[in-house]
Design a protein around this motif. Sequence first.
Motif, mmCIF file in Angstrom:
data_model
loop_
_atom_site.group_PDB
_atom_site.id
_atom_site.type_symbol
_atom_site.label_atom_id
_atom_site.label_comp_id
_atom_site.label_asym_id
_atom_site.label_seq_id
_atom_site.Cartn_x
_atom_site.Cartn_y
_atom_site.Cartn_z
ATOM 1 N N PRO A 1 -7.220 -19.785 -21.087
ATOM 2 C CA PRO A 1 -6.869 -18.359 -20.932
ATOM 3 C C PRO A 1 -5.429 -17.999 -21.251
ATOM 4 O O PRO A 1 -4.952 -16.953 -20.815
ATOM 5 C CB PRO A 1 -7.174 -18.106 -19.451
ATOM 6 C CG PRO A 1 -6.852 -19.392 -18.779
ATOM 7 C CD PRO A 1 -7.210 -20.482 -19.787
ATOM 8 N N THR B 1 -16.976 -14.961 -15.649
ATOM 9 C CA THR B 1 -16.384 -14.664 -14.346
ATOM 10 C C THR B 1 -17.368 -13.956 -13.426
ATOM 11 O O THR B 1 -17.022 -13.603 -12.296
ATOM 12 C CB THR B 1 -15.128 -13.772 -14.504
ATOM 13 O OG1 THR B 1 -15.509 -12.468 -14.981
ATOM 14 C CG2 THR B 1 -14.141 -14.394 -15.479
ATOM 15 N N THR C 1 -13.397 -16.019 -21.652
ATOM 16 C CA THR C 1 -13.462 -14.983 -20.619
ATOM 17 C C THR C 1 -12.170 -14.179 -20.681
ATOM 18 O O THR C 1 -11.958 -13.412 -21.593
ATOM 19 C CB THR C 1 -13.692 -15.579 -19.206
ATOM 20 O OG1 THR C 1 -12.712 -16.612 -18.954
ATOM 21 C CG2 THR C 1 -15.081 -16.158 -19.060
ATOM 22 N N ASP D 1 -10.401 -19.723 -16.506
ATOM 23 C CA ASP D 1 -10.714 -18.298 -16.592
ATOM 24 C C ASP D 1 -9.558 -17.405 -16.161
ATOM 25 O O ASP D 1 -9.726 -16.196 -16.045
ATOM 26 C CB ASP D 1 -11.937 -17.980 -15.728
ATOM 27 C CG ASP D 1 -13.191 -18.700 -16.197
ATOM 28 O OD1 ASP D 1 -13.512 -18.603 -17.396
ATOM 29 O OD2 ASP D 1 -13.845 -19.372 -15.377
ATOM 30 N N ASP E 1 -8.228 -17.288 -13.209
ATOM 31 C CA ASP E 1 -8.563 -16.743 -11.891
ATOM 32 C C ASP E 1 -7.329 -16.464 -11.045
ATOM 33 O O ASP E 1 -7.250 -15.438 -10.359
ATOM 34 C CB ASP E 1 -9.478 -17.714 -11.135
ATOM 35 C CG ASP E 1 -10.849 -17.844 -11.763
ATOM 36 O OD1 ASP E 1 -11.277 -16.912 -12.463
ATOM 37 O OD2 ASP E 1 -11.502 -18.886 -11.542
#
Length: 458
Positions: A401, A282, A329, A183, A185
């Motif tokens: 991602p 998320t 995402t 994702d 992050d």
Amino acid sequence: MAIETEFITKSWDIPLRASVDVAVIGGGSAGVAAASAAARNGASTILVERYGFLGGTSTAGMVGPFMTSYTPDGKRQLVAGLFQEVIDRMVAMGGAVDPSTTEAGSAWGSFIELGHANVTPFHVEALKMATLEMVCDSGAQIRFHTSFVDVIMDGERISDIVILDKAGLGLLRPKVVIDTSGDGDIAAKAGAPFEMGRREDGRMMPVTLFLTIGNVDDDRVVAWMREHEKLHPGERLFECIVKEARETGAWTLEREFLNIYREPTPGQWRVNTTRVQNVDGTNPDDLSRAEVESRRQVWDLIRFFRSHCPGLENVQLLATGSQVGVRETRHILGDYVLNGQDVLEGRKFEDGIAQCSYPIDIHDPQGPRGRLEGIHADHYEIPYRCLVPRQVSNLLVAGRPISADHEGAASARVIPPCYATGQAAGTAASLSLKQSVAPREVDIERLRKTLQEQGAVV
């Protein structure tokens, strides 16, 4: 009236757990390849994974089979290297079917022609062991049951990674970080720009909980499909049954056919049919809702299989994923953004580090159908610049991602490209340290040559 959010402030003394050359955050497909590649190329490497096994969505999410790693005509392998090594390890265990032997339109690919030749059926437990062995053999250290918490920045450079394990909070101090969280992050926490979902409205593709069923009459399922594809060319598996059931109210899922894939064990199939819309992967509240709703859908499916589908009358539910599979995402914005036209036109790049041919596969964020559009070339390439996020100097991103728009990511998101971008990121991280430069400044020709020497196709 707006609800005021309550916060508390607390100070922590966070001990340093390890100092390494490369920290790879996330032990999915891209993370396995990135950690193995970095370590094999001489970097001290640590791989952080929240579960007690590797493989990510392919194991925890049971997402399978691996989609095509070949050209559309099946004559040339596009994703090899560490990806093929994992397959070879599984085949040796009796836990996978080599993609060179699986044909388009077969039960291995849910009877789908476009993009579904040369898929790789596999057993989840075989993949757990194959990935574990490969990473351990590379010399990389694995920290299981460890979650990413935050980054500590020194200007545009990540100086430390904050992790959480059973001992509490801890620090990792890497020279280069590879975000394989799925994702983005780490990139997001570090301040790299990104987009969510499709650019025009931020909507994301739906999530799916995979399941495996057993006690299937394989021959009867295949016979039904072969009979009906003659009567209704282009119709998917059990599509007419689903359509009729929708009219009577017996089918309520936002799917118009059954997407099931034969597994290496006779009578066993992987099911990709549940669907939950309007989920931001998320957002923990959305994820919790998705888990609840999709697990209810699983049992609705089992009942439907038994009552409506020839060959599935006696199916048993063998397993469900530990988590829903998230298709989309964040799209981290890098030095280049792969777009849909790049994919469809088969564009090549001077800094290409991976070759792919999977179609643009968009599951409609607002309806039951989607878009599956094949590329108009032998393959397209993913440039290294898609792995290099803006505004963070010692970070690479690999896997789902990477820097791509909604359409570009709809092809590059599947497992073989994740392995390819992971291997490229791990190799680049090691080379950047050898060359004493930031990952953005790595010698591209040396990177491409190293990847080729180590079995990757570039």
